[in-house]
Design a protein around this motif. Structure first.
Motif, mmCIF file in Angstrom:
data_model
loop_
_atom_site.group_PDB
_atom_site.id
_atom_site.type_symbol
_atom_site.label_atom_id
_atom_site.label_comp_id
_atom_site.label_asym_id
_atom_site.label_seq_id
_atom_site.Cartn_x
_atom_site.Cartn_y
_atom_site.Cartn_z
ATOM 1 N N LEU B 112 0.816 -1.212 0.000
ATOM 2 C CA LEU B 112 0.000 0.000 0.000
ATOM 3 C C LEU B 112 0.850 1.262 0.000
ATOM 4 C CD1 LEU B 112 -2.919 -0.959 2.383
ATOM 5 C CD2 LEU B 112 -3.027 -0.592 -0.074
ATOM 6 N N THR B 113 2.033 1.173 0.618
ATOM 7 C CA THR B 113 2.932 2.324 0.583
ATOM 8 C C THR B 113 3.292 2.643 -0.861
ATOM 9 O OG1 THR B 113 3.835 1.529 2.655
ATOM 10 C CG2 THR B 113 5.064 3.275 1.557
ATOM 11 N N GLY B 116 -0.815 2.466 -2.883
ATOM 12 C CA GLY B 116 -1.985 3.008 -2.195
ATOM 13 C C GLY B 116 -2.437 4.374 -2.685
ATOM 14 N N ARG B 117 -3.471 4.868 -1.988
ATOM 15 C CA ARG B 117 -4.073 6.126 -2.388
ATOM 16 C C ARG B 117 -3.109 7.294 -2.240
ATOM 17 N NH1 ARG B 117 -7.954 8.491 0.840
ATOM 18 N NH2 ARG B 117 -8.486 10.261 -0.446
ATOM 19 N N MET B 118 -2.230 7.207 -1.247
ATOM 20 C CA MET B 118 -1.231 8.261 -1.050
ATOM 21 C C MET B 118 0.155 7.653 -1.248
ATOM 22 S SD MET B 118 -2.607 11.135 0.012
ATOM 23 C CE MET B 118 -4.347 11.444 -0.202
#
Lengths: 330, 534
Positions: B112-113, B116-118
């Motif tokens: 996710l890092t 992900g979204r950010m």
């Protein structure tokens, strides 16, 4: 040689004599017994007055505690179960394993009147959506706004089938929307990033920036304020009210040390124990004691909502089914 | 007297049968304890519940896509890695095992890092002014994570297959002037094929029973696998029967796929090899470019999430966390458990294979299959069912907190058997082909034979299986979470405690410890087990 032998024998015998104190076994959830939770301090304080060994056994969460009891039944080695909440009380009562406790509950100071003598509350908080002030400037002031706003907000919450906060949200929405909750869930599902198994996963993803809002407790920002000195996390307060979670402890009928168990039930309402909860469990105390200063920066919801325990166990499956179908039909 | 082609019935069938009986009894006992704990099952609830069929269908689709997308690139990567030797190749191969053994939550946070979204890609796109709208949730996310877990290890195992091909065959192919395509079809494919199906089985089962991944990246209840349904039935409803039936359904599908693949798999005889090194001939620039591309893509896919995990852990809490005595306890426990379960796993696997081999040489395929499948049994029961079953069985007789160590070691070892099995299966079989007649004629049997023959020539492979089993147990959250405990900690358990107490920075440090531990263990065992293999 002879002396050595004597010493060895003494050491050997002394290892038995240490164990003479009675043992009080408490089942609780994991974050309670962790280094940062209330467990270690509570153990230390209680053992000073009880002349016993307090054995804290950590399980996953409230639901696991209940399930452990369902398996062990009357053979459970536990004397006390600490960590069920107001939404599980009815199920727990139905096991028939708990007895009434003689603790004086008149000193309780909860948002609602507590009428149950079997389960004694030890802390409470409100379910709320936490956000990062740096990223969200216009905060929704109602659940309705959060759900219906045209803003592309992203939300993460926990699965109501596997976690207590998730179940809290299910009940919260049911309480506010009643027969219109299907529409509410459908709207919410458009903004939902993912639904996680438990609190830790959801909160971890939120801190990673995966969502704008995460379901947690209104007192959660306390951790960031006190431990990390970060002022940017806050709970969005909704005027419809917030669903209340009250965590409770209960004494088992089969306890081998009923006196000691009773003493512990008294202890969880003592100021000594209550004082540590806001800074270790990040929840509110249930008796009238001053909160730490930094709690002044954490607004408290004005209105609390809750269902009675019987309704929850009655309609639980129906509501879950409703949520499942509503969220499925995107 | 033994006939030359028919080894006489010997004691060498027993070890595997013993292990197999143990595994089958554990399974049977666990299921029966779940099924008989409560009232009768309401079958109609199952039959008329469309949800169940939907869940089974989804689980199947998800597992099939994940398996396909993990194995196809693995073939290309294995080929590329076989042809090229470059700086950092060894490191890359080590990393290939790491992705599967880290706790799932950790790897997913790493992914996710990046995605992900950010995440990093989002930031990069932001810089370049591109609109990034990939969300790593729902089916996409689950498949991405599963590829990340399985593709590297699959490549590694396939690479070993390619390296196993005797140099003489390659020399012959070169003499005959075969081109790349012919070499692949005629020489390499049979070798790869005997490894591809078993790996597919393993990946499929892993994705089929995958639980943590689906729970985090699922995106909602429309993405539900059988494993998740099991978890739910054991949660609020606490419907043990339903859980047991669901677990049986899961077991049935997993074993069917395994058996199907086993039956499709052909057994080839491997000739002798003089263990020469093969230098790849007729290399073209185009081929170089292609391989470089494949390896680069792999590195770009594999490294960033792991890097993200490391970067996350180098925070201001690093030193305080390292000073914590609890971390040391968790560390020691994890090491003890992992080494012991590694040893136990290898012993069980070798015993199983010992007999399977014997049965194979005698062409009694049916019993062979039974033993093979029994090795997969525990792996295809969900953790939760295993733990609940064990608890139901044992809690009346003994205080389980005394058994935490042994139960963890046992369950971890049994869970790791399929992997060790895959690593050791073909080498052991090839060895038997080569030395069986010699052993019979010299009357070398049993433990003696193991010492003289297997241990000498399979030292590296056994080391590999051992280290992999160890690593799996280090990262495994295991059944411990269900037994509850007082002061017993393992690294993944400690990690969850940190996460559930808002201590995400501290948790990142624990992750680094797990990562380093896996890595150093791997290197150490490699070093101890002699010459390098890859």
């Amino acid at each position: 040689m002879f002396f050595k032998l004597i010493i060895v024998i003494i050491i050997f015998l002394s290892s038995f004599s240490i164990q003479t104190k009675p043992i009080l076994t408490v089942y609780t959830y994991n974050s309670f017994i962790s280094d940062w939770g209330p467990g270690p301090i509570a153990k230390y304080i209680f053992e000073q007055v009880c002349n016993c060994n307090l054995k804290l056994i950590g399980l996953n969460d409230g639901i696991s505690l209940l399930n452990r009891l369902r398996i062990e039944g009357k053979n459970s080695p536990a004397d006390i179960v600490l960590g069920l909440d107001n939404n599980l009380i009815d199920l727990a009562k139905k096991t028939g394993l708990f007895i009434e406790s003689k603790v004086d509950i008149s000193q309780l100071k909860l948002p609602i009147a507590w009428k149950n003598n079997i389960f004694i509350p030890y802390d409470y908080s409100y379910f709320a959506f936490i956000y990062d002030k740096k990223r969200i400037t216009e905060v929704p002031n109602s659940l309705d706004e959060l759900i219906n706003s045209p803003k592309p907000w992203k939300i993460i919450y926990q699965d109501p089938r596997t976690s207590t906060p998730g179940l809290g949200l299910l009940l919260w929405i049911q309480k506010i929307y009643k027969k219109y909750s299907v529409q509410a869930w459908k709207k919410l599902s458009i903004k939902t990033v993912t639904v996680t198994r438990g609190w830790s996963e959801a909160y971890g993803l939120f801190l990673k920036g995966e969502s704008d809002f995460v379901l947690s407790y209104s007192s959660s920002p306390g951790f960031h304020l006190l431990i990390e000195n970060k002022k940017n996390y806050a709970a969005a307060l909704f005027y419809e009210g917030h669903y209340l979670q009250i965590e409770v402890a209960g004494q088992l009928a089969t306890s081998k040390n009923p006196k000691l168990a009773q003493q512990f039930m008294q202890f969880i309402l003592s100021p000594k124990f209550q004082r540590i909860l806001p800074i270790t469990n990040w929840m509110y105390p249930v008796i009238d004691i001053p909160l730490p200063d930094f709690y002044n920066n954490i607004p408290v919801p004005k209105k609390s909502l809750q269902f009675n325990a019987e309704d929850i166990s009655k309609y639980h499956n129906q509501w879950i089914y409703l949520w499942q179908n509503a969220v499925n039909q995107k | 007297m033994a006939k030359c082609c028919q080894p006489k019935v010997s004691n060498s069938i027993w070890p595997g049968i013993v292990i197999s009986i143990i595994l089958i009894s554990i399974t049977v006992v666990i299921f029966s304890s779940l099924l008989f704990f409560f009232s009768k099952i309401r079958w109609e609830e199952f039959i008329y519940d469309g949800y169940l069929f939907y869940v089974i269908k989804f689980t199947f689709i998800q597992a099939s896509i994940s398996t396909g997308l993990a194995i196809i690139p693995a073939i290309f990567l294995a080929k590329a890695l076989f042809r090229r030797h470059f700086l950092g190749r060894k490191l890359l191969l080590h990393l290939c095992s790491i992705t599967l053994v880290l706790p799932v939550l950790v790897t997913i946070l790493g992914l996710l890092t990046v995605y992900g979204r950010m995440g990093w890609i989002f930031k990069l796109c932001n810089l370049l002014g591109i609109n990034y709208n990939f969300t790593p949730y729902g089916l996409k996310g689950i498949v991405l994570a599963h590829i990340f877990f399985n593709f590297p290890l699959a490549s590694k195992i396939l690479l070993f297959s390619l390296e196993n091909i005797s140099v003489e065959q390659r020399q012959l192919a070169a003499q005959l002037g075969m081109n790349q395509w012919h070499i692949f079809c005629i020489i390499e494919w049979p070798y790869l094929r005997r490894q591809i199906l078993p790996i597919c089985t393993l990946i499929f089962m892993l994705c089929f029973t995958s639980f943590a991944t689906v729970l985090i990246l699922g995106g909602g209840p429309n993405v539900t696998t059988i494993a998740l349904a099991i978890y739910q039935s054991l949660s609020y409803d606490f419907d043990l029967n339903k859980a047991a039936v669901l677990a049986l359904i899961q077991l049935f599908f997993c074993l069917s796929v395994a058996l199907l693949n086993q039956n499709l798999n052909i057994i080839i005889s491997v000739g002798n090899s003089h263990n020469l090194k093969w230098k790849h001939l007729n290399d073209s620039n185009l081929l170089k470019l292609w391989d470089t591309l494949i390896i680069s893509i792999t590195i770009i896919f594999l490294i960033p999430p792991l890097l993200a995990i490391i970067i996350d852990s180098l925070n201001f809490r690093l030193l305080q966390v390292l000073h914590n005595i609890k971390l040391l306890q968790a560390f020691t426990n994890s090491i003890l458990i992992s080494i012991n379960s590694g040893i136990l796993c290898v012993i069980c696997t070798v015993m199983l294979l010992w007999s399977i081999r014997e049965l194979r040489l005698r062409h009694s395929i049916f019993f062979c299959r039974i033993l093979e499948v029994s090795g997969l049994l525990i792996f295809s029961i969900s953790d939760l069912v295993l733990a609940t079953g064990l608890f139901l069985l044992l809690h009346n007789f003994i205080n389980l907190s005394y058994l935490t160590y042994s139960l963890l070691i046992l369950t971890n070892a049994l869970m790791a058997i399929p992997y060790a099995f895959k690593i050791l299966e073909n080498p052991m079989y090839d060895l038997a082909e080569r030395y069986n007649l010699l052993c019979i004629s010299l009357n070398i049997k049993g433990i003696n034979r193991f010492n003289l023959i297997e241990l000498k020539s399979l030292k590296k492979t056994i080391g590999q299986a051992f280290s992999f089993a160890c690593m799996l147990s280090i990262g495994d959250f295991g059944v411990i979470s269900l037994f509850g405990n007082e002061n017993f900690l393992t690294l993944p358990y400690y990690l969850y405690q940190q996460l559930s107490s808002y201590r995400n920075n501290d948790a990142a440090v624990t992750v680094l410890i797990i990562l380093l531990l896996c890595f150093s263990l791997f290197i150490l065992i490699k070093y101890l087990s002699g010459k390098k293999y890859d």
